[in-house]
Design a protein around this motif. Structure first.
Motif, mmCIF file in Angstrom:
data_model
loop_
_atom_site.group_PDB
_atom_site.id
_atom_site.type_symbol
_atom_site.label_atom_id
_atom_site.label_comp_id
_atom_site.label_asym_id
_atom_site.label_seq_id
_atom_site.Cartn_x
_atom_site.Cartn_y
_atom_site.Cartn_z
ATOM 1 N N UNK A 51 0.815 -1.215 0.000
ATOM 2 C CA UNK A 51 0.000 0.000 0.000
ATOM 3 C C UNK A 51 0.848 1.265 0.000
ATOM 4 N N UNK A 52 0.257 2.342 -0.518
ATOM 5 C CA UNK A 52 0.894 3.651 -0.495
ATOM 6 C C UNK A 52 -0.140 4.756 -0.520
ATOM 7 N N UNK A 53 0.288 5.976 -0.183
ATOM 8 C CA UNK A 53 -0.600 7.151 -0.157
ATOM 9 C C UNK A 53 0.112 8.310 -0.841
ATOM 10 N N UNK A 54 -0.639 9.100 -1.601
ATOM 11 C CA UNK A 54 -0.031 10.204 -2.338
ATOM 12 C C UNK A 54 0.312 11.375 -1.418
ATOM 13 N N UNK A 55 1.364 12.113 -1.816
ATOM 14 C CA UNK A 55 1.763 13.301 -1.067
ATOM 15 C C UNK A 55 1.059 14.533 -1.635
ATOM 16 N N UNK A 56 1.497 15.717 -1.219
ATOM 17 C CA UNK A 56 0.827 16.960 -1.637
ATOM 18 C C UNK A 56 0.912 17.195 -3.143
ATOM 19 N N UNK A 57 1.905 16.603 -3.808
ATOM 20 C CA UNK A 57 2.040 16.731 -5.266
ATOM 21 C C UNK A 57 1.400 15.556 -6.012
ATOM 22 N N UNK A 58 0.656 14.729 -5.282
ATOM 23 C CA UNK A 58 -0.010 13.588 -5.898
ATOM 24 C C UNK A 58 0.916 12.419 -6.176
ATOM 25 N N UNK A 59 2.149 12.456 -5.672
ATOM 26 C CA UNK A 59 3.127 11.411 -5.950
ATOM 27 C C UNK A 59 3.044 10.300 -4.907
ATOM 28 N N UNK A 60 3.420 9.090 -5.319
ATOM 29 C CA UNK A 60 3.511 7.974 -4.383
ATOM 30 C C UNK A 60 4.678 7.083 -4.812
ATOM 31 N N UNK A 61 5.163 6.273 -3.873
ATOM 32 C CA UNK A 61 6.199 5.286 -4.159
ATOM 33 C C UNK A 61 5.975 4.115 -3.211
ATOM 34 N N UNK A 62 5.840 2.907 -3.758
ATOM 35 C CA UNK A 62 5.552 1.711 -2.973
ATOM 36 C C UNK A 62 6.695 0.716 -3.151
ATOM 37 N N UNK A 63 7.305 0.299 -2.045
ATOM 38 C CA UNK A 63 8.343 -0.722 -2.091
ATOM 39 C C UNK A 63 7.695 -2.100 -2.154
ATOM 40 N N UNK A 64 8.201 -2.958 -3.020
ATOM 41 C CA UNK A 64 7.661 -4.299 -3.208
ATOM 42 C C UNK A 64 8.578 -5.334 -2.552
ATOM 43 N N UNK A 65 8.009 -6.390 -1.990
ATOM 44 C CA UNK A 65 8.849 -7.419 -1.357
ATOM 45 C C UNK A 65 9.681 -8.164 -2.383
ATOM 46 N N UNK A 66 10.848 -8.640 -1.937
ATOM 47 C CA UNK A 66 11.774 -9.328 -2.830
ATOM 48 C C UNK A 66 11.620 -10.844 -2.792
ATOM 49 N N UNK A 67 10.863 -11.356 -1.842
ATOM 50 C CA UNK A 67 10.846 -12.796 -1.606
ATOM 51 C C UNK A 67 9.492 -13.425 -1.929
ATOM 52 N N UNK A 68 8.690 -12.786 -2.813
ATOM 53 C CA UNK A 68 7.376 -13.315 -3.147
ATOM 54 C C UNK A 68 7.295 -13.659 -4.632
ATOM 55 N N UNK A 69 6.632 -14.771 -4.912
ATOM 56 C CA UNK A 69 6.391 -15.154 -6.288
ATOM 57 C C UNK A 69 5.259 -14.326 -6.873
ATOM 58 N N UNK A 70 5.053 -14.439 -8.186
ATOM 59 C CA UNK A 70 3.934 -13.758 -8.832
ATOM 60 C C UNK A 70 4.286 -12.373 -9.311
ATOM 61 N N UNK A 71 3.414 -11.842 -10.156
ATOM 62 C CA UNK A 71 3.559 -10.475 -10.637
ATOM 63 C C UNK A 71 2.597 -9.570 -9.871
ATOM 64 N N UNK A 72 2.571 -8.286 -10.252
ATOM 65 C CA UNK A 72 1.808 -7.276 -9.501
ATOM 66 C C UNK A 72 0.983 -6.425 -10.463
ATOM 67 N N UNK A 73 -0.175 -5.992 -9.985
ATOM 68 C CA UNK A 73 -1.020 -5.055 -10.732
ATOM 69 C C UNK A 73 -1.360 -3.863 -9.853
ATOM 70 N N UNK A 74 -1.542 -2.709 -10.500
ATOM 71 C CA UNK A 74 -1.800 -1.469 -9.771
ATOM 72 C C UNK A 74 -3.293 -1.243 -9.581
ATOM 73 N N UNK A 75 -3.657 -0.651 -8.459
ATOM 74 C CA UNK A 75 -5.039 -0.257 -8.189
ATOM 75 C C UNK A 75 -5.068 0.941 -7.265
#
Length: 267
Positions: A85-109
């Motif tokens: 999970x992540x939340x945007x800052x005052x400029x609408x920006x966000x950055x989410x760190x992803x785990x390194x030890x999990x299988x599968x791909x990721x999709x944004x929502x």
């Protein structure tokens, strides 16, 4: 000095020369064990390029204004309910760190949640790229909050205005009723909005950007003089030349508002 001491002194001098003098010996290099890659140093940050093990981007409204405090996530495609999970800052920006030890791909929502003039709203965000991505590749995913326009499923992002006729001052046909909707303050997405003029189609006006509006109406029949009309919300007791409308979410009808309408008395 006996022979044993002479040999020892020569060995000590040779050791100092090899070490480059009398200073401390250099630290051994740090070796990262296989399977534990350690932190990545991506070098200079380029917001236009993906960063490994990171999903990043911006969230804006349809007018391009940044939106703060919006929740976004990366959802693992292999495991149920595994999200970063992540939340945007005052400029609408966000950055989410992803785990390194999990299988599968990721999709944004993402979703937009706001309390607006006493009503609570939760709207989905539109992502610019729905493709899944690998964590080690990273991804840039930008979102837009839309409060009007056609959705991919054929419905609309905007709200629906329902009109109910009252014929105590004469009959009229809805298709000749023109509504004027004037924004009363900023819209739900923070934009200023604009005054809309829409004719009623059946009993509705569809795809109105979500916000609070002052509504007036005129009857413009073909081949006859225009007539003013009166309006009244369901929670009001009398008709008036204008009233204020607020959208709400109904389980059966979605985001909507409604009011009663009748012809003004002839002078």
């Amino acid at each position: 000095m006996n022979a044993l001491k002479i040999v020892g002194a020569l060995l000590f001098a040779t050791t100092l020369a090899a070490c480059g003098g009398t200073g401390p010996a250099p630290e051994p290099p740090v070796v990262t064990p296989p399977g534990n890659p350690g932190p990545i140093n991506p070098g200079p940050i380029d917001p236009s390029q993906p960063t490994p093990y990171t999903m990043k981007g911006v969230v804006k409204n349809a007018q391009g204004q940044p939106l703060a405090g919006v929740e976004v996530w990366a959802d693992n495609t292999l495991y149920y309910n595994m999200n970063a999970l992540g939340t945007t800052d005052a400029q609408g920006r966000y950055s989410i760190l992803l785990p390194r030890d999990q299988l599968g791909t990721w999709r944004a929502g993402g979703r937009f949640q706001r309390s607006y003039h006493g009503e609570s709203y939760e709207l989905s965000l539109e992502v610019d790229n729905e493709a899944a991505f690998a964590a080690d590749a990273g991804a840039i995913r930008n979102f837009t909050l839309k409060t009007s326009g056609e959705r991919p499923d054929g419905h609309y992002y905007g709200g629906t205005v329902w009109v109910y006729g009252n014929y105590s001052n004469g009959d009229f046909k809805n298709r000749y009723v023109e509504l004027t909707l004037t924004p009363d303050g900023p819209l739900l997405d923070g934009s200023a909005g604009e005054t809309l003029k829409r004719f009623v189609d059946g009993n509705t006006v569809t795809d109105v950007p979500i916000g609070r509006y002052t509504v007036t109406a005129r009857y413009l029949p073909e081949g006859a003089a225009p007539r003013n009309m009166l309006v009244m919300r369901q929670d009001e007791d009398s008709f008036a030349p204008s009233t204020t409308l607020m959208f709400r979410k109904e389980p059966k009808y979605g985001i909507m508002t409604d009011f009663n309408l009748k012809l003004a008395a002839q002078p």
